[in-house]
Scaffold this motif. Structure first.
Motif, PDB file in Angstrom:
ATOM      1  N   UNK A 122      44.118  51.599  33.037  1.00  0.00           N
ATOM      2  CA  UNK A 122      43.256  50.655  33.589  1.00  0.00           C
ATOM      3  C   UNK A 122      44.058  49.900  33.807  1.00  0.00           C
ATOM      4  N   UNK A 123      45.134  49.752  33.305  1.00  0.00           N
ATOM      5  CA  UNK A 123      46.338  48.333  32.939  1.00  0.00           C
ATOM      6  C   UNK A 123      47.068  48.090  34.419  1.00  0.00           C
TER       7      UNK A 123
ATOM      8  N   UNK B 229      32.444  53.236  38.519  1.00  0.00           N
ATOM      9  CA  UNK B 229      32.947  53.447  40.143  1.00  0.00           C
ATOM     10  C   UNK B 229      33.993  52.428  40.456  1.00  0.00           C
ATOM     11  N   UNK B 230      32.442  51.949  40.993  1.00  0.00           N
ATOM     12  CA  UNK B 230      33.000  50.154  41.650  1.00  0.00           C
ATOM     13  C   UNK B 230      34.484  49.119  40.666  1.00  0.00           C
ATOM     14  N   UNK B 231      33.181  49.267  39.613  1.00  0.00           N
ATOM     15  CA  UNK B 231      33.901  48.065  38.331  1.00  0.00           C
ATOM     16  C   UNK B 231      35.483  48.309  39.182  1.00  0.00           C
ATOM     17  N   UNK B 232      35.780  49.606  38.117  1.00  0.00           N
ATOM     18  CA  UNK B 232      37.180  50.906  37.981  1.00  0.00           C
ATOM     19  C   UNK B 232      37.520  50.366  39.356  1.00  0.00           C
ATOM     20  N   UNK B 233      37.305  50.210  40.604  1.00  0.00           N
ATOM     21  CA  UNK B 233      38.184  50.739  42.243  1.00  0.00           C
ATOM     22  C   UNK B 233      38.336  49.373  41.749  1.00  0.00           C
ATOM     23  N   UNK B 234      37.758  47.812  42.256  1.00  0.00           N
ATOM     24  CA  UNK B 234      37.944  46.888  41.847  1.00  0.00           C
ATOM     25  C   UNK B 234      38.602  46.535  41.505  1.00  0.00           C
ATOM     26  N   UNK B 235      39.073  46.765  39.619  1.00  0.00           N
ATOM     27  CA  UNK B 235      39.781  46.587  39.791  1.00  0.00           C
ATOM     28  C   UNK B 235      41.571  46.558  39.680  1.00  0.00           C
ATOM     29  N   UNK B 290      50.865  34.489  34.598  1.00  0.00           N
ATOM     30  CA  UNK B 290      50.346  35.352  35.881  1.00  0.00           C
ATOM     31  C   UNK B 290      49.910  36.444  35.710  1.00  0.00           C
ATOM     32  N   UNK B 291      51.401  36.765  34.591  1.00  0.00           N
ATOM     33  CA  UNK B 291      50.499  38.528  34.364  1.00  0.00           C
ATOM     34  C   UNK B 291      49.506  38.671  32.974  1.00  0.00           C
ATOM     35  N   UNK B 292      49.974  36.771  32.568  1.00  0.00           N
ATOM     36  CA  UNK B 292      48.745  37.910  31.504  1.00  0.00           C
ATOM     37  C   UNK B 292      47.479  37.596  31.596  1.00  0.00           C
ATOM     38  N   UNK B 298      41.625  42.166  35.228  1.00  0.00           N
ATOM     39  CA  UNK B 298      41.951  44.085  34.878  1.00  0.00           C
ATOM     40  C   UNK B 298      41.241  44.716  33.649  1.00  0.00           C
ATOM     41  N   UNK B 299      41.357  43.907  32.434  1.00  0.00           N
ATOM     42  CA  UNK B 299      40.848  44.371  30.783  1.00  0.00           C
ATOM     43  C   UNK B 299      39.010  44.090  30.595  1.00  0.00           C
ATOM     44  N   UNK B 300      39.178  43.168  31.434  1.00  0.00           N
ATOM     45  CA  UNK B 300      38.068  42.645  31.284  1.00  0.00           C
ATOM     46  C   UNK B 300      36.597  43.297  32.357  1.00  0.00           C
ATOM     47  N   UNK B 301      37.259  43.812  32.805  1.00  0.00           N
ATOM     48  CA  UNK B 301      36.366  45.075  34.209  1.00  0.00           C
ATOM     49  C   UNK B 301      36.472  46.241  33.494  1.00  0.00           C
ATOM     50  N   UNK B 302      37.316  46.852  33.040  1.00  0.00           N
ATOM     51  CA  UNK B 302      37.598  48.046  32.628  1.00  0.00           C
ATOM     52  C   UNK B 302      36.478  48.158  31.352  1.00  0.00           C
TER      53      UNK B 302
END
Lengths: 292, 316, 273
Positions: A122-123, B229-235, B290-292, B298-302
């Motif tokens: 997921x990254x 699935x929605x959370x993953x897609x938004x991530x 910015x990358x961090x 995205x990590x939190x969402x996953x």
């Protein structure tokens, strides 16, 4: 005492059935919309790009003149990239999958590896670019070489191949393993001669999917600093190179309409490669799917 | 006959005995192999460690140039200005969230509606044809979607909304929405299909229509998988790069306006990577900061998606 | 043709004990055939089912008994590739007739399944689901329906203090009676039971059997079972199915004491199946 009046229920049935029908069409339309978008996208790309797609386009070097621009360096570059990504991901991916499915004990460390893999999937790809920039391009001084890009892409698609290889290995029935052990075979012999041959179609399918992801990715390579424009071919994995998506990105970014058409032709080349790879994957899946 | 068989039997035994000496080789490999395999498995862990360490170290260096307070509270992101340079990430976050929100508005209804259609209404045959096509849609390289956004969707939108700039949040938002629709459709369909048939039968037997079965039985039963699935897609939408880099522009601004040029976190990293910001400059380190931030998002969402699908897994 | 059809007009004469007067017919099956793809699963079924009786359908696995009962409320159509011919009249109207809505049919014909299949909702919501979809929103009426249905299914006393707990917390036997209550809540005319006790322990089975006896005062019940003792204990009439055909259909007492067909006798005496 009766609470339910069946004639009333019957009267109410009509609007309920009408709602069902209306929503059925709404749901169907939504599905059709997704398919329609795919159709429009392909139609647009083909009508725009077909005029530029010829032998000269495949043979040509990038040029300031859209008429003479070609994808040769990018196409060859993409093949070089595949040359690095394929062995690295297969080795690391299948190795990890065998370890997790056959050797790893069910403990915290194993489940940590497993959770880690699904999080890695997921990254965002651009973050892998930052990793590659620091580790491969700078720390290991590989520069914007085939090797640096290949290793970065391998790490990016590793979760895909690990997960599909795990599924393929898990699908091999226990009875086959027991039969092998029953004849005195060792664990590694069993894995190599019984489990792997049975799991290979699944692994190959997953490998092809991972590879097609790798050759379609752009973002990490932009971060690594791959050139958008390159007029020579790499001679070894340590040479600078560029790939199809980068070339497409370059052309898309140009203001001239003609270059958008050239970009469309480049997309056709890329999509053709992906379609061929996916067809092979589907073929393998259908041909070799064994039913135990 | 019987004698022959015994002699054969003996010879096989002998063969095995002979082989046993060379079997030492096997025994050695029996011990080495798991170790080698463990090493390959550890690569994936090292990758994560590498990502976190890289981002942490370079971000740390960045914060020796720019204060943390400025980074999180300043409302301006002007990295390229020598005199009034300002590194406030909020405009980049706002651009990212705007695009992700538009994508979700497009993808959630279409994705869920397709999922319901495929799992509840479509025949087996339709499902077998449509699902792989949706997967094709999910497998198209993002640069192709970027091209599509810039050369097709933006011109159409500009016909409808004359005030729309060439680079804007709307067009990439919609196209990212299209890109993540198959993901929502496919994962939600999986969740709905795993609701046991018996439960549907129970409702049908009471005279429920398909719509009622879908809305009141199947969706509530599959809700955790659907939300995940929605959370993953938004991530995925938040981390998407090429579509916004091509069609979103490079003007960070903190507003809710979707018609003007924006910049997302990912598009900024692309912009700097393509430029000539030298190694060791503040701008160079800023892409890691910015990358961090992006990585944390995205990590939190996953993790949230994993938590939802584990914690609220229905046991039928 | 080995099918024995007992016409309702003869019934009162044949069955002298217990039956006060000639009963109405709820279901009349005429020349029913059913195919799963190429598999001819039901062959020329002719069967009349009386109201306020328990009709048992017995036969070995794969004889078509489950298929038949699922055809009575057209649940069979959820299976892809099913074709039928012939007629089933429910209360004088062919259920295969164009324009006969399955939903309409199923509000009058309730069904209880092999395995208890409560919804993943509270006990209360499970029972209230049917009335709710059929447009009953008044909370007071719903409360009354839930209580009446749970009492009707003889489970009220066990669950009245935890109506809002998840139905999955109940035992298998309780879940099955909850499913019966769910079915009673829409006040059906007929209840179809597809091996309702096959997943239950003996004590729960006994409770469900007692319940069936109670329910037949108000409802017509058709029950599929592969347990012959059960059929003998609870049913008024029994149909014996074999390879998709009705071999014998008559009074339960008669079929178990004095079967006309050799195959029925073989099955009942345990020689096969």
């Amino acid at each position: 005492m009766k609470f339910i009046d069946h004639t009333k229920v019957l009267q109410k049935m009509k609007p309920r059935l009408a709602a069902n029908l209306v929503f059925k069409f709404v749901f169907m339309a939504a599905t059709a919309f997704a398919l329609l978008v795919l159709g429009i996208l392909l139609y647009r790309v083909i009508t725009q790009g077909i005029g530029y797609l010829d032998w000269q386009f495949l043979q040509g070097l990038p040029s300031r003149n859209p008429e003479q621009a070609g994808v040769k360096t990018a196409l060859i570059g993409t093949i070089w990239l595949m040359g690095v990504v394929t062995p690295v991901t297969l080795l690391l991916g299948v190795g990890t999958a065998i370890y997790l499915e056959e050797y790893a004990k069910k403990n915290k460390f194993t489940s940590f590896i497993q959770v880690n893999i699904s999080n890695l999937a997921g990254v965002p790809s651009i973050v892998f670019g930052l990793l590659g920039l620091t580790v491969f391009v700078r720390a290991l001084s590989l520069g914007t070489s085939v090797l640096a890009a290949g290793l970065t892409m391998s790490l990016l698609v590793l979760p895909i191949i690990i997960v599909s290889a795990q599924e393929a290995i898990r699908a091999v029935p226990k009875e086959l393993r027991e039969a092998s052990y029953g004849m005195g075979a060792t664990k590694w012999q069993t894995i190599l001669r019984v489990v792997m041959p049975a799991a290979i179609p699944g692994i190959l399918t997953g490998g092809i999917l991972a590879l097609s992801r790798a050759i379609g990715e752009t973002a990490p390579l932009v971060v690594l600093g791959l050139p958008l424009f390159l007029a020579f071919l790499p001679k070894s994995v340590f040479d600078m190179f560029t790939v199809l998506p980068m070339q497409i990105y370059n052309w898309t970014g140009r203001p001239q309409e003609e270059f958008h058409a050239v970009a469309a032709a480049g997309i056709m080349v890329l999509l053709t490669m992906l379609i061929i790879m996916n067809s092979i994957a589907v073929f393998i899946r259908n041909k070799f799917t064994r039913r135990y | 006959m019987a004698i022959q068989e015994t002699s054969k039997h003996v010879s096989i035994k002998e063969l095995i005995e002979k082989k046993k000496q060379s079997k030492n080789k096997y025994i050695r490999s029996e011990k080495i192999v798991p170790f080698i395999l463990l090493l390959t498995a550890i690569i994936s862990v090292l990758t994560t460690i590498g990502i976190v360490a890289t981002l942490l170290a370079e971000t740390f260096t960045f914060f020796t140039h720019v204060s943390i307070t400025e980074f999180f509270t300043s409302q301006k992101w002007y990295p390229f200005s020598e005199t009034q340079g300002s590194f406030g990430i909020l405009p980049l976050i706002s651009g990212t969230l705007k695009v992700a929100l538009i994508a979700a508005i497009v993808a959630v209804p279409i994705g869920l509606a397709s999922a319901v259609f495929l799992s509840e209404y479509a025949s087996d045959r339709t499902r077998r044809i449509v699902k792989p096509i949706l997967e094709v849609l999910a497998g198209i390289p993002t640069i192709v979607y970027g091209f599509f956004a810039l050369t097709f969707v933006t011109p159409i939108l500009r016909d409808i909304i004359p005030a729309l700039e060439i680079f804007n949040a709307l067009s990439p938002g919609i196209v990212i929405g299209i890109m993540i629709t198959p993901m929502i459709a496919s994962l939600s369909e999986d969740a709905m299909s795993s609701v046991p048939k018996a439960m549907r039968e129970g409702a049908y037997a009471l005279g429920a229509t398909k719509l009622e079965v879908a809305m009141k039985i199947v969706i509530p039963a599959a809700i955790s998988g659907i939300i995940a699935s929605i959370v993953l897609a938004v991530s995925r939408a938040i981390g998407e790069t090429m579509i916004v880099a091509v069609a979103g522009g490079s003007t960070p601004n903190l507003s809710w306006d979707v018609t003007s040029s924006i910049q997302t976190m990912t598009a900024y990293i692309v912009q700097v990577s393509q430029g000539d910001a030298g190694y060791g400059t503040t701008i160079y380190y800023s892409i890691y900061a910015v990358g961090f931030t992006l990585f944390i998002f995205t990590l939190l969402m996953n993790l949230l998606a994993q938590f939802i699908s584990k914690r609220f897994r229905e046991e039928y | 043709m080995n099918t024995t059809i007992v016409k309702p007009e003869n019934l009162a004469a044949v069955n002298g004990m217990g039956n006060q007067d000639a009963k109405g017919i709820v279901y009349r099956t005429k020349e029913l055939n059913l195919w799963y793809g190429d598999n001819h699963a039901l062959k020329n079924i002719n069967l009349d089912i009386n109201e306020n009786e328990v009709t048992a359908i017995i036969g070995p696995s794969g004889c078509g008994k489950s298929t038949y009962i699922k055809t009575l409320n057209r649940m069979i159509e959820l299976v892809p590739d099913v074709k039928t011919s012939g007629e089933i009249e429910y209360r004088g109207r062919n259920i295969f007739q164009k324009g006969y809505g399955v939903e309409e049919l199923r509000t009058k014909v309730g069904m209880v399944f092999q395995k208890p299949n409560p919804f993943p909702k509270s006990i209360y919501e499970n029972v209230a689901y049917g009335p709710k979809i059929h447009g009953i929103k008044d909370k007071k009426i719903l409360n009354q329906i839930v209580e009446k249905s749970l009492k009707g299914a003889a489970i009220w006393d066990e669950v009245k203090d935890r109506l809002h707990e998840n139905a999955y917390g109940l035992s298998g036997g309780q879940q099955q009676r909850l499913c019966i209550a769910r079915c009673l809540a829409i006040e059906p005319d007929v209840i179809l039971m597809d091996e309702p006790t096959s997943a239950l322990d003996p004590i729960s089975t006994l409770k469900v059997e007692e319940l069936v006896q109670e329910l037949k005062k108000e409802y017509s019940i058709i029950i599929v079972t592969h347990n012959m003792q059960q059929a003998a204990r609870i049913s008024d009439k029994t149909a014996f199915f074999l390879n998709g055909e009705v071999i014998e259909y008559t009074e339960t007492d008669k079929i178990f004491s004095n079967p006309t067909d050799k195959r029925t006798e073989d099955y009942i005496t345990g020689r096969f199946g």
